[in-house]
Scaffold this active site. Structure first.
Site, PDB file in Angstrom:
ATOM      1  N   GLU A 118     -14.704  -4.155   4.549  1.00  0.00           N
ATOM      2  CA  GLU A 118     -13.531  -4.927   4.991  1.00  0.00           C
ATOM      3  C   GLU A 118     -13.084  -4.531   6.398  1.00  0.00           C
ATOM      4  O   GLU A 118     -11.954  -4.804   6.794  1.00  0.00           O
ATOM      5  CB  GLU A 118     -12.360  -4.741   3.999  1.00  0.00           C
ATOM      6  N   HIS A 169      -5.670  -1.385   2.078  1.00  0.00           N
ATOM      7  CA  HIS A 169      -6.017  -2.431   1.107  1.00  0.00           C
ATOM      8  C   HIS A 169      -6.288  -1.767  -0.231  1.00  0.00           C
ATOM      9  O   HIS A 169      -6.899  -0.700  -0.288  1.00  0.00           O
ATOM     10  CB  HIS A 169      -7.258  -3.188   1.590  1.00  0.00           C
ATOM     11  N   HIS A 178      -6.148  -2.604  -4.950  1.00  0.00           N
ATOM     12  CA  HIS A 178      -6.150  -3.553  -6.067  1.00  0.00           C
ATOM     13  C   HIS A 178      -5.117  -3.135  -7.119  1.00  0.00           C
ATOM     14  O   HIS A 178      -5.489  -2.755  -8.238  1.00  0.00           O
ATOM     15  CB  HIS A 178      -7.542  -3.587  -6.719  1.00  0.00           C
ATOM     16  N   GLU A 204      15.957  -3.392  -4.432  1.00  0.00           N
ATOM     17  CA  GLU A 204      15.481  -2.849  -3.154  1.00  0.00           C
ATOM     18  C   GLU A 204      14.456  -3.740  -2.441  1.00  0.00           C
ATOM     19  O   GLU A 204      14.182  -3.536  -1.258  1.00  0.00           O
ATOM     20  CB  GLU A 204      14.810  -1.486  -3.400  1.00  0.00           C
ATOM     21  N   HIS A 208      -7.517 -10.812  -5.929  1.00  0.00           N
ATOM     22  CA  HIS A 208      -8.327  -9.698  -5.431  1.00  0.00           C
ATOM     23  C   HIS A 208      -7.464  -8.449  -5.229  1.00  0.00           C
ATOM     24  O   HIS A 208      -7.775  -7.399  -5.788  1.00  0.00           O
ATOM     25  CB  HIS A 208      -9.021 -10.102  -4.120  1.00  0.00           C
TER      26      HIS A 208
HETATM   27  P1  13P Z   1     -15.615  -1.165   0.344  1.00  0.00           P
HETATM   28  O1  13P Z   1     -16.237  -0.230  -0.647  1.00  0.00           O
HETATM   29  O2  13P Z   1     -16.648  -1.797   1.240  1.00  0.00           O
HETATM   30  O3  13P Z   1     -14.480  -0.532   1.099  1.00  0.00           O
HETATM   31  O4  13P Z   1     -15.007  -2.403  -0.469  1.00  0.00           O
HETATM   32  C1  13P Z   1     -14.017  -2.204  -1.426  1.00  0.00           C
HETATM   33  C2  13P Z   1     -13.125  -3.379  -1.567  1.00  0.00           C
HETATM   34  O5  13P Z   1     -12.006  -3.229  -2.019  1.00  0.00           O
HETATM   35  C3  13P Z   1     -13.596  -4.708  -1.145  1.00  0.00           C
HETATM   36  O6  13P Z   1     -12.528  -5.600  -0.998  1.00  0.00           O
HETATM   37 ZN    ZN Z   2     -10.849  -5.104  -2.332  1.00  0.00          ZN
END
Ligand code: 13P
Ligand code: ZN
Length: 271
Positions: A116, A139, A141, A169, A210
């Site tokens: 990413e 980033h 999840h 908040e 995602h």
């Molecule tokens: P990477 O292992 O390439 O960082 O990818 C993980 C991910 O969250 C893809 O969106």
């Molecule tokens: Zn991801």
């Protein structure tokens, strides 16, 4: 030369990835972090003239030529960063051509930066254009944020409004709201460009079904933004199937915003 393993930026990456792993936001290799470092500070730990290898990036990042980033590796597990930072992290400098990364440290097993990286660098560039102090792109999840994606409309106004209603908040922490992208193919320049476009307006961007991106001047800011969204999403998922008896009213959100003197997204309220 000081020992790189004692550098505050390596220590903070170790701590943050371990913390995110334990929160369940980064299963397997899920998630990635990039942090723009101060070259003078890195120079205390590394010989900046020694490039271990160069890695093509496949996109143009000339706006950050010469800038140095510490970044998580592709396919690497957040779970493992703390025990082996040199394998799971890398420090790269964007070369003069804007399309190549010069590896200064890390990715010891021949690895490279996150898939990413387009979204990260394009987001850095977009954020720097509106906030010259921005340094971190994160980033991950997070579980409840992702769960909410399946049962709530993926609409910036509606999603932000629902999150603001979930904890008092929220509007104080992210008065600028949450940007939303539909499901898109990840790891591509296209999702990077779409994310960066949102980043001109938002510090939080949901990637539909995602995960989420958060940015900030510091690791705490980026982390705190995501953490607050995730908390709100958790409250939502714990209550969405139950009759709603009480809710924070829009006029109360206005009171909060006014008390804190916030520049908030008035158009995300239903006044
Ligand atoms: P990477 O292992 O390439 O960082 O990818 C993980 C991910 O969250 C893809 O969106
Ligand atoms: Zn991801």
């Amino acid at each position: 030369m000081k020992d790189i393993f004692t550098a505050p930026f390596v220590e903070e990456m170790r701590k943050t990835t371990a913390n995110m792993y334990r929160l369940g936001w980064d299963e397997r290799n899920g998630g990635n972090i990039s942090w723009m470092l101060d070259a003078a500070e890195v120079g205390e730990y590394l010989d900046l003239n020694r490039v271990i290898r160069t890695i093509p990036m496949g996109f143009d990042a000339s706006a950050v030529t010469g800038k140095i980033f510490i970044v998580t590796g592709t396919g690497k597990y957040f779970k493992n960063v703390d025990a082996d930072p040199e394998n799971n992290l890398g420090i790269v400098r964007i070369a003069a051509d804007g399309r190549t990364a010069e590896l200064l440290w890390g990715f010891r097993d021949g690895g490279k930066f996150t898939s990413e990286f387009p979204a990260h660098l394009m987001s850095h560039i977009a954020r720097l254009s509106v906030d010259p102090g921005n340094r971190v792109v994160m980033h991950c999840h997070p579980t409840y944020t992702l769960a909410m994606n399946y049962v709530h409309e993926l609409n910036e106004k509606k999603l932000t409004h629902t999150l603001w209603e979930m904890c008092t908040e929220c509007i104080v922490v992210f008065p600028d709201g949450v940007g939303v992208l539909p499901w898109m193919l990840c790891g591509t320049n296209a999702i990077g460009e779409a994310t960066a476009e949102k980043m001109k307006e938002f510090r939080l961007v949901v990637w539909g079904m995602h995960g989420i991106y958060g940015v900030g001047k510091t690791m705490d800011e980026a982390f705190g933004l995501i953490e607050t969204v995730e908390k709100a999403a958790q409250i939502y998922m714990l209550t969405a199937h139950l009759p709603r008896i009480n809710t924070i009213q829009d006029h109360e959100l206005v009171e909060l915003a006014e008390l804190w003197g916030l520049d908030y997204r008035k158009d995300f309220l239903n006044l």
